[in-house]
Enzyme design. Structure first.
Site, short mmCIF file in Angstrom:
data_model
loop_
_atom_site.label_atom_id
_atom_site.label_comp_id
_atom_site.label_asym_id
_atom_site.label_seq_id
_atom_site.Cartn_x
_atom_site.Cartn_y
_atom_site.Cartn_z
N SER A 190 14.80 -40.81 -8.06
CA SER A 190 13.55 -40.08 -7.90
C SER A 190 13.43 -39.76 -6.42
O SER A 190 13.45 -40.66 -5.58
CB SER A 190 12.37 -40.92 -8.38
OG SER A 190 11.18 -40.21 -8.17
N MET B 5 -5.76 -6.97 8.37
CA MET B 5 -5.26 -6.15 9.45
C MET B 5 -6.11 -4.89 9.50
O MET B 5 -6.99 -4.71 8.68
CB MET B 5 -3.79 -5.85 9.23
CG MET B 5 -2.97 -7.11 9.40
SD MET B 5 -1.25 -6.85 9.08
CE MET B 5 -1.30 -6.29 7.42
N ARG C 278 -3.04 3.26 8.48
CA ARG C 278 -3.39 2.12 7.62
C ARG C 278 -2.25 1.10 7.58
O ARG C 278 -1.11 1.45 7.36
CB ARG C 278 -3.66 2.60 6.19
CG ARG C 278 -4.47 3.86 6.13
CD ARG C 278 -4.57 4.41 4.72
NE ARG C 278 -5.23 3.50 3.81
CZ ARG C 278 -5.32 3.70 2.49
NH1 ARG C 278 -4.72 4.76 1.95
NH2 ARG C 278 -5.94 2.84 1.73
N LYS D 176 0.83 -1.20 0.00
CA LYS D 176 0.00 0.00 0.00
C LYS D 176 0.87 1.25 0.00
O LYS D 176 0.65 2.17 -0.80
CB LYS D 176 -0.91 -0.02 1.24
CG LYS D 176 -2.07 0.91 1.16
CD LYS D 176 -2.93 0.81 2.43
CE LYS D 176 -3.72 -0.48 2.49
NZ LYS D 176 -4.32 -0.72 3.81
N GLY E 40 -8.27 -6.82 4.28
CA GLY E 40 -9.12 -6.90 5.46
C GLY E 40 -8.53 -7.69 6.61
O GLY E 40 -9.18 -7.90 7.62
N TYR F 128 12.73 -33.46 -13.91
CA TYR F 128 11.26 -33.43 -13.95
C TYR F 128 10.70 -33.41 -12.53
O TYR F 128 11.38 -33.76 -11.57
CB TYR F 128 10.69 -34.62 -14.72
CG TYR F 128 10.88 -35.96 -14.03
CD1 TYR F 128 9.94 -36.42 -13.09
CD2 TYR F 128 11.97 -36.77 -14.32
CE1 TYR F 128 10.11 -37.64 -12.46
CE2 TYR F 128 12.15 -37.99 -13.69
CZ TYR F 128 11.21 -38.42 -12.76
OH TYR F 128 11.38 -39.61 -12.12
N CYS G 185 9.02 -37.25 -6.76
CA CYS G 185 7.69 -37.85 -6.88
C CYS G 185 6.90 -37.75 -5.58
O CYS G 185 5.85 -38.34 -5.45
CB CYS G 185 7.80 -39.30 -7.33
SG CYS G 185 8.67 -40.36 -6.17
N ARG H 145 -3.63 -1.44 -6.39
CA ARG H 145 -2.80 -2.65 -6.31
C ARG H 145 -3.21 -3.55 -7.46
O ARG H 145 -4.31 -3.39 -8.03
CB ARG H 145 -3.00 -3.37 -4.98
CG ARG H 145 -4.43 -3.84 -4.77
CD ARG H 145 -4.64 -4.48 -3.41
NE ARG H 145 -6.06 -4.58 -3.11
CZ ARG H 145 -6.60 -4.54 -1.91
NH1 ARG H 145 -5.83 -4.41 -0.85
NH2 ARG H 145 -7.89 -4.63 -1.74
N HIS I 106 -16.49 -8.47 1.71
CA HIS I 106 -15.47 -9.36 2.25
C HIS I 106 -15.66 -10.78 1.73
O HIS I 106 -14.73 -11.42 1.27
CB HIS I 106 -15.53 -9.33 3.78
CG HIS I 106 -14.56 -10.27 4.42
ND1 HIS I 106 -14.92 -11.54 4.81
CD2 HIS I 106 -13.24 -10.14 4.68
CE1 HIS I 106 -13.86 -12.14 5.32
NE2 HIS I 106 -12.83 -11.31 5.26
P1 ADP Z 1 -7.62 -2.21 3.80
O1 ADP Z 1 -6.22 -2.62 3.64
O2 ADP Z 1 -8.40 -3.08 4.71
O3 ADP Z 1 -8.29 -2.00 2.48
P2 ADP Z 1 -7.24 0.62 4.00
O4 ADP Z 1 -6.05 1.10 4.69
O5 ADP Z 1 -7.17 0.62 2.52
O6 ADP Z 1 -7.62 -0.81 4.55
O7 ADP Z 1 -8.42 1.50 4.49
C1 ADP Z 1 -9.74 1.15 4.25
C2 ADP Z 1 -10.52 2.32 3.72
O8 ADP Z 1 -10.41 3.43 4.56
C3 ADP Z 1 -10.03 2.83 2.39
O9 ADP Z 1 -10.55 2.09 1.33
C4 ADP Z 1 -10.57 4.23 2.36
O10 ADP Z 1 -11.90 4.23 1.90
C5 ADP Z 1 -10.51 4.62 3.80
N1 ADP Z 1 -9.37 5.48 4.03
C6 ADP Z 1 -8.12 5.13 4.36
N2 ADP Z 1 -7.33 6.21 4.47
C7 ADP Z 1 -8.09 7.27 4.19
C8 ADP Z 1 -7.85 8.67 4.11
N3 ADP Z 1 -6.65 9.19 4.34
N4 ADP Z 1 -8.89 9.46 3.78
C9 ADP Z 1 -10.10 8.93 3.55
N5 ADP Z 1 -10.40 7.65 3.60
C10 ADP Z 1 -9.40 6.81 3.93
MG MG Z 2 -7.73 -0.76 1.11
MG MG Z 3 -10.47 -2.98 4.27
#
Ligand code: ADP
Ligand code: MG
Ligand code: MG
Length: 874
Positions: A764, A103, A92, A22, A101, A851, A831, A336, A454
């Site tokens: 093998s 963490m 984040r 990220k 989702g 192989y 194998c 991503r 999810h």
């Molecule tokens: P995950 O890895 O679970 O997707 P994120 O870190 O992407 O978690 O955060 C989840 C959501 O929180 C993002 O999709 C976004 O909508 C919101 N979010 C995260 N950071 C910001 C920010 N700086 N401003 C507004 N919304 C945010």
């Molecule tokens: Mg996200």
């Molecule tokens: Mg999320």
């Protein structure tokens, strides 16, 4: 001094090991000049330090973070805790590999009572401010208290009920203010301390919580499922907030640059106006499709479309993006490479090649081999499907067909799935806590949530069929039944899901194997071009062999002869052979087995169409073939015209304390050479017969002697084989080449491989036994304690599924080197189960095996994995 913190403008996309996926991509988008809210990333190394320092953030790192907060305040012109102009941030998580989702994320950090009041007055939008505040307390408490999302949702539901409203957005500023008070009270009750009001204290609390979330049980489980090492750690992104919940010109959404379920070209996504963060994916309200954004705000839509095209071209892959619109202004929050179904993966790879965006090498490399499995999985039997009427239709969230008994909890699904029962998990919606149950379910059905919920995302990742957002379902109060289409379904009732159409059926529908071709075939052709290792199959019957041929197997690496002995018409002959008192008796019994074995081998040669076939001589302990219960013993004794007591004596004499290390493998041929002679005869005669029928083939049977640990024992058994084979070939007056080799599955064989190779024309690696013997525990018993080993982080994964490269791998490498020294052209293969595991296949490529051999359904996986490894090691 190590640098632990990076402003988005300091990083770039290639720094994912350090900044997490990220963070690296936020930096890359920043560098591309895209609208990304400013921020900084605390590196994965800081997380590793956090754990190394006994779950504490070191002073040097604290100080560095402090510096970067100062920089962020300068960049944004806002200040932490300033009631007039507060800096609010999101915290984040983001590891190297995407763990959707798994963490936790905290939004709106920096709010407290003072800031909230002033901010509400300043913005003139108290509802927005209190909505943000309650979200912050909720997320922060959830993460710090580790109580799960549902905990606070209940309070919200109660509030909605009390106010007589249905939607979150209908709650007023005062309602939300009251909720935030309730949340804080919960926090205090649970933790015995006031909810922190100092933004800096909040920030460090949040950073710590993200570091800790790296080790929460569902993250640990997800890592094991996806082979993510626990020492990678997670980065933490601190980013200034933009607000999608500011009113009707604001919103938040997720989108894919192509359809992740089908691979179809074109923007695909969902958004919600006046919403924040996870609202879209959590299925709180039903989102709008991205097309509707074009109608509502064409300018933002066009800008977004342009960014999407740029991102996809830039990454040369399908993108999964998160965005927020704040009062009509677009912000990018994440991009991503998108997760996709297996079918979509192949279509997208081919389309990208056709669009000139990637070459075939990249197309082959970008597909996760483990995903192929989903393509090879069953679909509904067409006739059965035609005769059935759907009882409801949800969203086709993850394709495939599933049929199973209804279960309502993830725990139940996991428990029953582990017992081999077919279950369908039926839920209001799923949460990350449900992951294990989802893994064991044949299918997942949810009442709430869209295509990016999810349940949908996780199911697609697992290749599990999923139908989501079936709003017509109503659950009984006790959660033990649901009603759909006027009928009530209880736990244990059979239902069927069609993940490709979204249809749900209140009955059992038979499934049939999938057909493969098209995009899949095209990518596999490329893979075969790049691959340098052959892929063979482990097959014991002509049916398995034919299936494997269809999947592209180029020979049999392991044909286990004993499996043929268990058939009812043969077991009598094999038992007779075992209880024989003399070589003559034994030969008479073996004479009965000979034509059967010869027939089996003929069938297998035919099915393999001239490709090489390695046949292993009898391997398991003999007592496995003997009857154990009283009735069977009496019947068998009568059949064999001996007394039951006599038979009991034989059985008792065959008892072993440790059969895995007992009288088995080549030891059987050392004690009873007649067995090896008979099997050799069957192998050679079958080859002569099939060769005569197919002059266009060039059959070279490979006879494999199992469980060898000493050169002289190999030489002894090999002589039985060659004496027998040469005599038969001479008698038949034909020319037939054959090879004699051995399994390397006892550590001593690996250690003395230079000796062994004097006699063995091929090796093998039998990595199941080799792992067993090297670790000193058996595969069948390891299940009892391996979980404790995972929990205590002694092992990260099952050494029987993933080759232990450090230990067992060292033996393999040693044997390869020693073997080649004696016999430079020695043929080398594997194998064990590992032959179908992508990471183990990569190891085989690197040590120079010729192989890999795996079960028929893993053959396509192995072909792709072998190609990827060849490309990576070019
Ligand atoms: P995950 O890895 O679970 O997707 P994120 O870190 O992407 O978690 O955060 C989840 C959501 O929180 C993002 O999709 C976004 O909508 C919101 N979010 C995260 N950071 C910001 C920010 N700086 N401003 C507004 N919304 C945010
Ligand atoms: Mg996200
Ligand atoms: Mg999320």
């Amino acid at each position: 001094m190590t640098k632990y913190v990076y402003e988005f403008s300091e990083g770039n996309g290639s720094m994912r090991n350090l900044l997490g996926g990220k963070g690296a991509n936020l930096a890359e988008m920043t560098g591309l000049g895209m609208p990304v809210p400013q921020g900084f990333t605390i590196s994965t190394e800081a997380c590793t330090r956090y754990y190394a320092d006994g779950e504490a953030i070191g002073d040097d790192i604290r100080e560095e973070i402090g510096t970067y907060i100062g920089k962020l305040e300068e960049l944004t012109g806002k200040k932490f805790g300033d009631p007039e102009n507060p800096l609010l941030v999101s915290v984040r998580s983001g590891s190297r590999a995407s763990m959707p989702g798994m963490m936790d994320t905290i939004l709106n950090l920096g709010l407290n009572e003072t800031v909230v009041e002033a901010f509400a007055a300043k913005t003139g939008n108290p509802r927005f401010v209190y909505d943000s505040y309650r979200r912050f307390i909720q997320m922060y408490s959830d993460v710090v208290m580790e109580v799960g999302k549902a905990y606070f949702e209940e309070l919200i539901d109660e509030m909605k009920e009390a106010r007589g409203v249905k939607d979150d957005i209908e709650l007023t500023a005062d309602d939300l203010k009251e909720l935030s008070e309730q949340f804080k009270a919960e926090y205090k009750a649970k933790l015995g301390a006031d909810f922190p009001s100092d933004p800096i204290e909040q920030l460090f609390g949040a950073i710590k919580a993200v570091f800790r979330s790296w080790d929460n049980p569902r993250a640990v489980y997800y890592r094991r499922l996806n082979d993510i090492p626990s020492d990678w750690g997670t980065a933490v992104n601190v980013q200034s907030m933009v607000f999608g919940n500011l009113g009707d010109t604001s919103g938040t959404g997720v989108a894919f640059s192509r359809n992740p379920a089908t691979g179809e070209q074109g923007l695909y996504g969902e958004f919600l106006m006046n919403a924040q963060g996870e609202d879209v994916v959590a299925g709180i309200r039903t989102p709008q499709t991205i097309d509707q954004l074009r109608d509502q705000n064409p300018e933002v839509y066009d800008q977004f479309q342009e960014i999407v095209t740029r991102l996809e071209d830039h990454y040369a892959d399908m993108q999964d993006m998160e965005f927020t619109i704040e009062e009509g202004k677009l912000f990018m929050l994440q991009t991503r490479n998108g997760k996709r179904t297996a079918a979509a993966a192949f279509k997208i790879a081919c389309d990208l090649v056709d669009e000139g965006k990637i070459n075939p090498e990249k197309a082959v490399s970008m597909i996760d081999p483990k995903q192929i499995d989903a393509l090879l999985h069953p679909q509904f039997d067409a006739a059965g499907l035609k005769a059935a009427t759907p009882i409801g239709k949800g969203l086709p969230a993850s394709p495939g067909a599933a049929c199973g008994q209804v279960t309502f909890t993830a725990e139940d699904a996991a428990a029953k799935g582990k017992k081999g029962e077919d279950v369908v998990l039926v839920r209001l919606e799923t949460t990350p806590e449900d992951i294990e149950g989802m893994h064991y379910a044949k299918g997942i059905l949810t009442a709430r949530g869209g295509m990016t919920s999810h349940a949908a995302v996780v199911a697609r990742g697992m290749g599990t069929c999923c139908v989501s957002g079936l709003g017509d379902i109503s659950f009984a109060k006790d959660g033990k039944s649901f009603t759909l289409g006027g009928t009530t379904y209880n736990e244990g009732d059979w239902i069927s899901l069609d993940g490709s159409t979204g249809n749900v059926y209140g009955q059992k529908i038979e499934t049939v194997p999938a057909e493969i071709g098209g995009y899949f075939g095209r990518v596999m052709e490329w893979a075969d071009e790049f691959r340098t290792m052959k892929v063979r199959t482990n097959a014991d019957t002509p049916t398995d062999a034919a299936q494997a041929r269809e999947f592209g197997a180029e020979g049999i690496g392991l044909c286990r002869t004993e499996h043929m002995f268990f058939e009812p018409d043969r077991i009598a002959a094999i038992r007779e052979m075992i209880v024989s008192k003399s070589a003559e008796q034994r030969e008479a019994a073996l004479a009965k087995l000979l034509p059967m074995q010869r027939g089996d081998f003929e069938g297998i040669y035919e099915a393999m169409e001239g490709y090489p076939v390695t046949i292993r001589l009898l391997d398991p302990p003999l007592h496995e073939f003997l009857p154990h219960d009283e009735d069977d013993i009496v019947t068998l004794a009568a059949e064999m015209k001996i007394s039951a007591d006599e038979l009991r004596d034989v059985i008792a004499s065959l008892h072993e304390f440790n059969p895995m290390m007992g009288h088995r493998g080549c030891r059987l041929d050392v004690t009873y050479p007649e067995i090896g002679a008979m099997q050799t005869r069957a192998i050679i005669e079958a080859a002569i017969n099939v060769q005569a029928k197919h002059p266009e083939w060039d059959l070279v049977p490979e006879i494999m002697i199992p469980l060898v640990g000493e050169l002289k024992e190999l030489a002894f058994v090999k002589k039985i084989v060659t004496d027998t084979a040469d005599a038969i070939i001479a008698d038949a007056g034909v020319e037939l080449k054959y090879l004699v080799g051995t399994m390397i599955e006892i550590p001593r064989a690996a250690l003395t491989a230079d000796e062994i190779a004097k006699e063995a024309e091929f090796f093998s690696f039998g990595t199941n036994d080799l792992t067993q013997m090297t670790f000193g525990f058996s595969r069948d018993d390891a299940g009892k304690f391996l979980d404790a080993y995972y929990e205590k982080k002694i092992y990260e994964n099952d050494p029987f599924a993933r080759l232990d490269q450090t230990g067992v791998g060292k033996l393999v490498e040693l044997a390869v080197d020693l073997g080649k020294k004696t016999r430079p052209d020695i043929k080398l293969g594997i194998c064990g189960e590992h032959g179908g595991d992508p990471a183990s296949i990569d190891f085989c490529q690197r040590v120079g095996l010729n192989y890999v051999s795996c079960s028929p359904f893993r053959v396509p996986i192995a072909r792709l994995a072998a190609a990827q490894s060849a490309l990576a090691n070019r």
